[in-house]
Write a protein that holds these residues in place. Structure first.
Motif, PDB file in Angstrom:
ATOM      1  N   THR A  93       0.626  -1.671   0.068  1.00  0.00           N
ATOM      2  CA  THR A  93      -0.175  -0.275   0.075  1.00  0.00           C
ATOM      3  C   THR A  93       1.018   1.337  -0.023  1.00  0.00           C
ATOM      4  N   THR A 106      -3.644   0.293  -3.577  1.00  0.00           N
ATOM      5  CA  THR A 106      -2.840  -0.619  -2.568  1.00  0.00           C
ATOM      6  C   THR A 106      -2.907  -1.516  -4.593  1.00  0.00           C
ATOM      7  N   TRP A 155     -11.562  -3.622  -1.386  1.00  0.00           N
ATOM      8  CA  TRP A 155     -11.274  -2.495  -1.178  1.00  0.00           C
ATOM      9  C   TRP A 155     -12.156  -1.164  -1.249  1.00  0.00           C
TER      10      TRP A 155
END
Length: 167
Positions: A112, A125, A152
Motif C-alpha cells: 500500500t 493497494t 477495497w
C-alpha cells in the motif's frame, strides 16, 4: 503464474487525516462492522506504535457461500487471516498486507501507499494472487482479485464516511 491488480481509494481528506483514521481503533471497528454485512469478520489485534500500525483480521466465509469452483477445493468454511501493516507516517506512507487460508492452495499479498494529491489523498493497494492448482488456479486468482476490488471499495467508503463524521 500470479495475477496482479491495483486499486486506488481517493479521499478529500489529507494524508495526515487518513493516517489518523488508520491509527484509530474506532475506525477499524467501523470497517469490521460494515464488512459483517457480507460475512462474519473479526478484528483479532490492533497495535499502533513507533514501528507503525499493525492489524490482524479474520474474514469468515461459509463454504455454502463460496463459488462452486472454490467448494471443490475447500471442504469447510473459509477463514481468511489478513495481516495489515502501515509504516510510520511520512510524506508517502508505505505498507503491506497478506492474507492466508489454512491449508489454502495459494497466496495473496500486496503493498500500500498513502500519498497526497491535489484533491486530498490516495491510498493505493497493489495486490498479487497466486493459486497453485493446475487448470483452475488462474480462475481462482481472477476470482480473488475481483472480490478484492469490492472489499477495497467498501473499506474505502467506510473510511471516507468515518472521516466525514470524525474530522
Amino acid at each position: 503464474m500470479a495475477r496482479r491488480m491495483n486499486y486506488s481509494a481517493r479521499f478529500t481528506h489529507s494524508t495526515e487525516q487518513v493516517y489518523a483514521a488508520l491509527s484509530s481503533r474506532d475506525h477499524w471497528d467501523a470497517r469490521i462492522e460494515e464488512m459483517k454485512k457480507y460475512s462474519h469478520n473479526e478484528l483479532k489485534s490492533f497495535e499502533v506504535g513507533d514501528a507503525g500500525i499493525d492489524i490482524v483480521m479474520h474474514h469468515i466465509i461459509p463454504r455454502t457461500e463460496l463459488p462452486d469452483i472454490a467448494q471443490t477445493v475447500l471442504k469447510k468454511d473459509m477463514i481468511i487471516t489478513r495481516n495489515v501493516h502501515f509504516d510510520p507516517f511520512g510524506e508517502t506512507t508505505s505498507g503491506k498486507y497478506d492474507a492466508s487460508i489454512p491449508a489454502g492452495p495459494g497466496s495473496l499479498k500486496g503493498s500500500t501507499s498513502l500519498f497526497a494529491t491535489e484533491a486530498g489523498s490516495t491510498l493505493r493497494t497493489s495486490s498479487e494472487a497466486k493459486v497453485f492448482l493446475p487448470f483452475i488456479g488462474s480462475k481462482l486468482e481472477q476470482l480473488m482479485l475481483v472480490n478484492l476490488i469490492d472489499l477495497w471499495r467498501g473499506e474505502g467508503e467506510v473510511t471516507a464516511d468515518w472521516l466525514a463524521q470524525n474530522s
